[in-house]
Design an enzyme around this catalytic site. Structure first.
Site, mmCIF file in Angstrom:
data_model
loop_
_atom_site.group_PDB
_atom_site.id
_atom_site.type_symbol
_atom_site.label_atom_id
_atom_site.label_comp_id
_atom_site.label_asym_id
_atom_site.label_seq_id
_atom_site.Cartn_x
_atom_site.Cartn_y
_atom_site.Cartn_z
ATOM 1 N N CYS A 177 75.987 12.983 48.676
ATOM 2 C CA CYS A 177 74.799 12.237 49.095
ATOM 3 C C CYS A 177 73.661 12.355 48.074
ATOM 4 C CB CYS A 177 74.293 12.758 50.433
ATOM 5 S SG CYS A 177 75.551 13.232 51.592
ATOM 6 N N ASP A 178 73.440 13.541 47.563
ATOM 7 C CA ASP A 178 72.216 13.797 46.795
ATOM 8 C C ASP A 178 72.430 14.083 45.310
ATOM 9 O OD1 ASP A 178 70.789 13.467 49.145
ATOM 10 O OD2 ASP A 178 70.940 15.575 49.686
ATOM 11 N N CYS B 286 74.789 18.403 50.622
ATOM 12 C CA CYS B 286 75.708 17.278 50.437
ATOM 13 C C CYS B 286 75.580 16.712 49.025
ATOM 14 C CB CYS B 286 75.435 16.205 51.487
ATOM 15 S SG CYS B 286 76.551 14.801 51.358
HETATM 16 P P1 FAD Z 1 75.866 13.389 63.317
HETATM 17 O O1 FAD Z 1 75.078 12.563 62.387
HETATM 18 O O2 FAD Z 1 76.070 14.832 63.011
HETATM 19 O O3 FAD Z 1 75.209 13.244 64.758
HETATM 20 C C1 FAD Z 1 75.644 14.019 65.809
HETATM 21 C C2 FAD Z 1 74.906 13.576 67.064
HETATM 22 O O4 FAD Z 1 75.465 14.239 68.179
HETATM 23 C C3 FAD Z 1 73.418 13.911 67.067
HETATM 24 O O5 FAD Z 1 72.704 12.781 67.480
HETATM 25 C C4 FAD Z 1 73.286 15.000 68.115
HETATM 26 O O6 FAD Z 1 72.037 14.964 68.791
HETATM 27 C C5 FAD Z 1 74.414 14.622 69.045
HETATM 28 N N1 FAD Z 1 74.905 15.710 69.877
HETATM 29 C C6 FAD Z 1 75.457 16.899 69.509
HETATM 30 N N2 FAD Z 1 75.735 17.640 70.603
HETATM 31 C C7 FAD Z 1 75.364 16.887 71.683
HETATM 32 C C8 FAD Z 1 75.389 17.095 73.087
HETATM 33 N N3 FAD Z 1 75.878 18.226 73.613
HETATM 34 N N4 FAD Z 1 74.896 16.128 73.888
HETATM 35 C C9 FAD Z 1 74.439 14.975 73.387
HETATM 36 N N5 FAD Z 1 74.409 14.715 72.059
HETATM 37 C C10 FAD Z 1 74.844 15.668 71.220
HETATM 38 N N6 FAD Z 1 76.335 10.878 54.386
HETATM 39 C C11 FAD Z 1 76.323 9.741 53.651
HETATM 40 O O7 FAD Z 1 77.204 8.904 53.788
HETATM 41 N N7 FAD Z 1 75.301 9.493 52.771
HETATM 42 C C12 FAD Z 1 74.270 10.346 52.577
HETATM 43 O O8 FAD Z 1 73.387 10.100 51.761
HETATM 44 C C13 FAD Z 1 74.261 11.547 53.349
HETATM 45 N N8 FAD Z 1 73.254 12.433 53.222
HETATM 46 C C14 FAD Z 1 73.267 13.582 53.964
HETATM 47 C C15 FAD Z 1 72.231 14.480 53.798
HETATM 48 C C16 FAD Z 1 72.206 15.625 54.529
HETATM 49 C C17 FAD Z 1 71.059 16.605 54.345
HETATM 50 C C18 FAD Z 1 73.242 15.909 55.472
HETATM 51 C C19 FAD Z 1 73.208 17.165 56.296
HETATM 52 C C20 FAD Z 1 74.295 15.023 55.621
HETATM 53 C C21 FAD Z 1 74.318 13.867 54.859
HETATM 54 N N9 FAD Z 1 75.362 12.941 54.966
HETATM 55 C C22 FAD Z 1 75.338 11.781 54.248
HETATM 56 C C23 FAD Z 1 76.462 13.160 55.901
HETATM 57 C C24 FAD Z 1 76.213 12.334 57.169
HETATM 58 O O9 FAD Z 1 74.917 12.600 57.640
HETATM 59 C C25 FAD Z 1 77.237 12.675 58.231
HETATM 60 O O10 FAD Z 1 78.543 12.489 57.722
HETATM 61 C C26 FAD Z 1 77.052 11.776 59.452
HETATM 62 O O11 FAD Z 1 75.729 11.848 59.932
HETATM 63 C C27 FAD Z 1 77.992 12.165 60.569
HETATM 64 O O12 FAD Z 1 77.761 11.291 61.608
HETATM 65 P P2 FAD Z 1 78.190 11.596 63.098
HETATM 66 O O13 FAD Z 1 77.821 10.381 63.862
HETATM 67 O O14 FAD Z 1 79.585 12.058 63.141
HETATM 68 O O15 FAD Z 1 77.328 12.842 63.571
#
Ligand code: FAD
Ligand code: NAP
Length: 348
Positions: free
Chosen positions: A166-167, A163
């Site tokens: 992010c980084d 990302c």
């Molecule tokens: P996610 O964070 O992907 O969470 C998904 C959730 O769904 C998890 O808890 C998982 O356990 C759950 N889940 C999946 N399948 C199931 C199931 N079958 N049953 C129950 N639960 C399930 N964004 C920023 O804004 N700033 C940053 O600095 C940043 N840094 C990042 C660094 C890295 C290394 C990465 C990979 C991403 C980064 N991002 C950052 C992006 C950000 O993390 C994502 O956009 C954000 O987390 C997405 O949120 P979400 O709630 O959609 O899903």
């Protein structure tokens, strides 16, 4: 066949429990009903939980196998408003605490299957619990695709990232490498020129699949060099301090190996939305992301809302995911109110 289809016959909004000779009804304590079932504990899930709790909907949130979501695998988060510098796991711990404090029931379980063909909706948890729900907020996120190298894994969070938004900031005045040839890779490379001295795009073919306009910007950028027909073979670095020093790349036809010095490596070879639960029941767009109505989190099934990276292939940020989580909870609340009104009219 999903287990709940064997256990229940769904007839519109009524559900009749069917006793099969080979099947034993789940113990009462193993069946949980909620007005709002939130699947996922990333920024989208926890924000939906806060809003749904404050609307007195008593939501139940299932965390999944990655409690806290993608931010649990990163270090500093510098673009969450109100926190100039917070660690990803710390931010997610705060969100969980907030959701619990306003009354969300947070359950440590993973949803194995989800039946959206019956009302209430039914989800089967890994631990044997059956969750029934009047509405579902799907917040299962996405996973960045990785190359699968041991050295890539070893330096994740120590110079290897998926990302740039992010980084990228951490690589001011340094050289970085981006791997990939699609829109994401080219956008990441362009974005990284804001910080890095030199950006090398490593691509396994001799043509990019990114949009032409992005390619045009990339090719004319003086800080960017493209290394065609190369794969990244190994991330090189030091153990103490743990830091990236370069990458070893290989020409795909000649096999010739060379080293590119750099401090950061951005893997941009695509994302996979976590759509396993809904790939046969919701409308998805080409990359597998849940389709939502314009300016809404409503999916193709009434009462099911999708928020965060599961539906977003463009922004993929914590703050946009949280925003969609808020929308989903507000829309679930409206949906339930409308259902209640419909039921009252029908009863009159
Ligand atoms: P996610 O964070 O992907 O969470 C998904 C959730 O769904 C998890 O808890 C998982 O356990 C759950 N889940 C999946 N399948 C199931 C199931 N079958 N049953 C129950 N639960 C399930 N964004 C920023 O804004 N700033 C940053 O600095 C940043 N840094 C990042 C660094 C890295 C290394 C990465 C990979 C991403 C980064 N991002 C950052 C992006 C950000 O993390 C994502 O956009 C954000 O987390 C997405 O949120 P979400 O709630 O959609 O899903
Ligand atoms: P993508 O289009 O699938 O591109 C992935 C790139 O990574 C391809 O160039 C592919 O190489 C390469 N790749 C895949 N696996 C690899 C491996 N193991 N080793 C080395 N290289 C590998 O993914 P994306 O760029 O993330 O885009 C996903 C979708 O989002 C696309 O539809 C895209 O258009 C869209 N998107 C749009 C925008 C925008 O409109 N601004 C921005 C970002 C993303 P090959 O080319 O050889 O297959």
């Amino acid at each position: 066949m999903p287990r709940c289809q064997r256990h229940f016959r769904c007839t519109g909004s009524r559900t009749i429990s069917v006793r099969h000779s080979s099947w034993e009804a789940p113990a009462l304590s193993n069946t949980r009903h909620t007005k709002v079932l939130i699947i996922g504990s990333g920024p989208a899930g926890y924000t939906a939980a806060v809003y749904a709790s404050r609307a007195m909907l008593e939501p139940l949130l299932v965390q999944g196998v990655q409690p806290g979501g993608q931010l649990m695998i990163t270090t500093d988060v510098e673009n969450w408003p109100g926190e100039s510098n917070i660690l990803g796991p710390g931010l997610m711990a705060n969100m969980e605490e907030h959701a619990r404090a306003v009354g969300t029931e947070v359950v440590s379980d993973h949803v194995q299957s989800l039946d959206l063909s019956c009302r209430p909706f039914r989800a089967n948890g890994d631990a044997g619990t059956v969750y029934t729900a009047d509405t579902v907020i799907l917040a299962t996120g996405a996973q960045a695709r990785w190359l699968g190298l041991a050295s890539e894994e070893a330096f994740k969070g120590f110079g290897v990232s998926a990302c740039a938004t992010c980084d990228g900031f951490f690589f001011r005045g340094q050289d970085v490498v981006v791997v990939g040839g699609g829109n994401t890779a080219v956008e990441e490379a362009l974005f990284l020129t804001n910080f890095a001295t030199r950006v090398t795009l490593v691509h396994r073919r001799d043509a990019l699949r990114a949009d032409k306009i992005l390619q045009h910007r990339l090719f004319r950028h003086e800080k960017i060099e493209v290394l065609w027909d190369h794969t990244l073979d190994e991330v090189l670095g030091t153990e103490d301090p743990k830091a990236v020093e370069g990458v070893r790349v290989k020409h795909v036809r000649t096999g010739q190996v060379s080293t590119v010095p750099c401090k950061g490596v951005f893997i941009a070879i695509g994302h996979t939305p976590s759509n396993e639960l809904v790939k046969d029941s919701l409308e998805l767009h080409s990359g597998g992301y849940a389709v939502t109505a314009p300016d809404s989190t409503a999916t193709s099934v009434p009462g099911v809302f999708a928020a965060g990276d599961i539906t977003d292939h463009v922004y993929r940020q914590a703050v946009t995911s949280a925003g969609m989580g808020c929308m989903a909870a507000l829309e679930a609340e409206r949906f339930l109110a409308e259902q209640g009104r419909d039921a009252e009219i029908a009863a009159e």
